[in-house]
Write an enzyme that holds these catalytic residues in place. Structure first.
Site, PDB file in Angstrom:
ATOM      1  N   GLU A  78      35.880  40.966  52.857  1.00 25.06           N
ATOM      2  CA  GLU A  78      35.289  39.973  51.955  1.00 25.06           C
ATOM      3  C   GLU A  78      36.394  39.227  51.217  1.00 25.06           C
ATOM      4  O   GLU A  78      37.443  39.797  50.889  1.00 25.06           O
ATOM      5  CB  GLU A  78      34.356  40.656  50.953  1.00 25.06           C
TER       6      GLU A  78
ATOM      7  N   GLY B  31      33.758  42.457  29.564  1.00 25.05           N
ATOM      8  CA  GLY B  31      33.548  43.805  30.069  1.00 25.05           C
ATOM      9  C   GLY B  31      32.127  44.301  29.940  1.00 25.05           C
ATOM     10  O   GLY B  31      31.886  45.518  29.929  1.00 25.05           O
TER      11      GLY B  31
ATOM     12  N   ASP C 107      36.483  36.667  47.891  1.00 24.76           N
ATOM     13  CA  ASP C 107      35.590  36.274  46.795  1.00 24.76           C
ATOM     14  C   ASP C 107      36.126  35.216  45.863  1.00 24.76           C
ATOM     15  O   ASP C 107      37.283  35.285  45.415  1.00 24.76           O
ATOM     16  CB  ASP C 107      35.289  37.485  45.900  1.00 24.76           C
TER      17      ASP C 107
ATOM     18  N   GLU D 131      34.335  34.392  42.283  1.00 23.25           N
ATOM     19  CA  GLU D 131      33.233  34.678  41.365  1.00 23.25           C
ATOM     20  C   GLU D 131      33.511  33.945  40.056  1.00 23.25           C
ATOM     21  O   GLU D 131      34.566  34.122  39.453  1.00 23.25           O
ATOM     22  CB  GLU D 131      33.085  36.178  41.127  1.00 23.25           C
TER      23      GLU D 131
ATOM     24  N   GLU E 298      41.658  42.340  42.186  1.00 22.57           N
ATOM     25  CA  GLU E 298      41.214  41.236  41.348  1.00 22.57           C
ATOM     26  C   GLU E 298      42.379  40.465  40.729  1.00 22.57           C
ATOM     27  O   GLU E 298      43.359  41.055  40.277  1.00 22.57           O
ATOM     28  CB  GLU E 298      40.319  41.739  40.209  1.00 22.57           C
TER      29      GLU E 298
END
Length: 295
Positions: free
Chosen positions: A109, A206, A111, A113, A138
């Protein structure tokens, strides 16, 4: 009517037809590709609206459901771009996603986002790369513009050399193919997916900032549905073909960033990157191998 007048009238008629044809061709070019040609709605059907004769799609989300769509085809490489306008005002907890995925427990994948925020605070972008179901790569950025007031172009280049994330043609991240050094690289056939969904458990501060449903329904618009990918839909397709230079995104121009692109990416990362897993020592006392190789 003499012969000269007759020929002149024919010339005028042909000229008008030519101008009409040219105008229609330009209008079709500006209009873009129809959504239904390459994509299909996959969930939240009652929350999807097709606009501008199918050249634009609006996803919406309320407390009952979000929505999403995906490409009809699977791909083995390509340069995938889409123009997106994000939900305005208070969008904390709302996630708009644009990504490639092979699905399944051992999925690959790539991403984009978009993480909503309280009104007046910057909307963030989280990028991630999964291989064989393993993510945790990330990198997060804040945008240098308000992505909810107008359309901006977001792109993913995926070829045998690297994966590049673009914002308005500016590269913000590169993930290189370092298989020869034991680093996994996305290689499974993937579909292009877009969705709007509830991510309030983690997306903003968060998970501290929850969705303010008073602003629902939240809406994101998508434009530009061309197909610039190597299709891998049949069992007889050979994945190696998707690495061939017969596809323009695999040629020498796209096997590395230009000097100008490298400078632009360096500037963006210095100013707008807010998190990099490679620099998270509590999480990774020893940085993953690709961190050194992607520099």
């Amino acid at each position: 009517m003499n012969w000269i007048e007759y020929m002149f009238s024919i010339f005028e008629f042909v000229s008008v037809l030519f101008l009409m044809f040219t105008a229609n061709a330009r209008a079709r070019g500006r209009g873009g590709i129809d959504f239904d040609k390459n994509y299909v709605v996959t969930w939240g059907q009652n929350h999807v609206l097709k606009l501008n004769q199918g050249k634009e799609v609006e996803l919406s989300m309320d407390q009952s459901s979000g929505s999403g769509f995906e490409s009809k085809s699977h791909y083995g490489s390509g340069f995938f771009q889409m123009r997106i306008k994000l939900p305005p005002r208070d969008s904390a907890g709302v996630v708009t996603a644009f990504y490639l995925t092979s699905k399944g427990n051992t999925h690959d994948e790539v991403d984009f986002e978009f993480l909503g925020n309280r009104q007046g605070k910057p909307i963030g972008i989280q990028t991630n790369v999964f291989t064989n179901g393993q993510g945790n790569r990330e990198q997060k950025f804040v945008l240098w513009f308000d992505p909810s007031t107008s359309f901006h172009t977001y792109g993913i280049l995926w070829n045998p050399y690297h994966i590049v994330f673009y914002v308005d043609k500016i590269p913000i991240r590169v993930f290189k193919n370092n298989k020869r050094f034991g680093v996994n690289y996305p290689s499974k056939p993937m579909q292009l997916v877009a969705s709007l969904w509830n991510g309030e458990e983690w997306a903003t501060s968060g998970g501290k900032d929850k969705i303010n449903w008073a602003y629902a329904p939240f809406k994101a618009q998508f434009q530009g549905f061309p197909e610039h990918g190597c299709r891998l839909d049949g069992q007889s397709n050979n994945r190696k073909v998707c690495g061939s230079t017969r596809y323009w995104w695999n040629n020498m121009t796209y096997n590395r960033l230009s000097a100008n692109e490298q400078k632009a990416m360096k500037d963006v990362r210095a100013k707008y990157m807010k998190y990099d897993y490679c620099s998270d020592r509590p999480r990774y006392p020893v940085p993953p191998t690709e961190c050194r190789l992607n520099k």
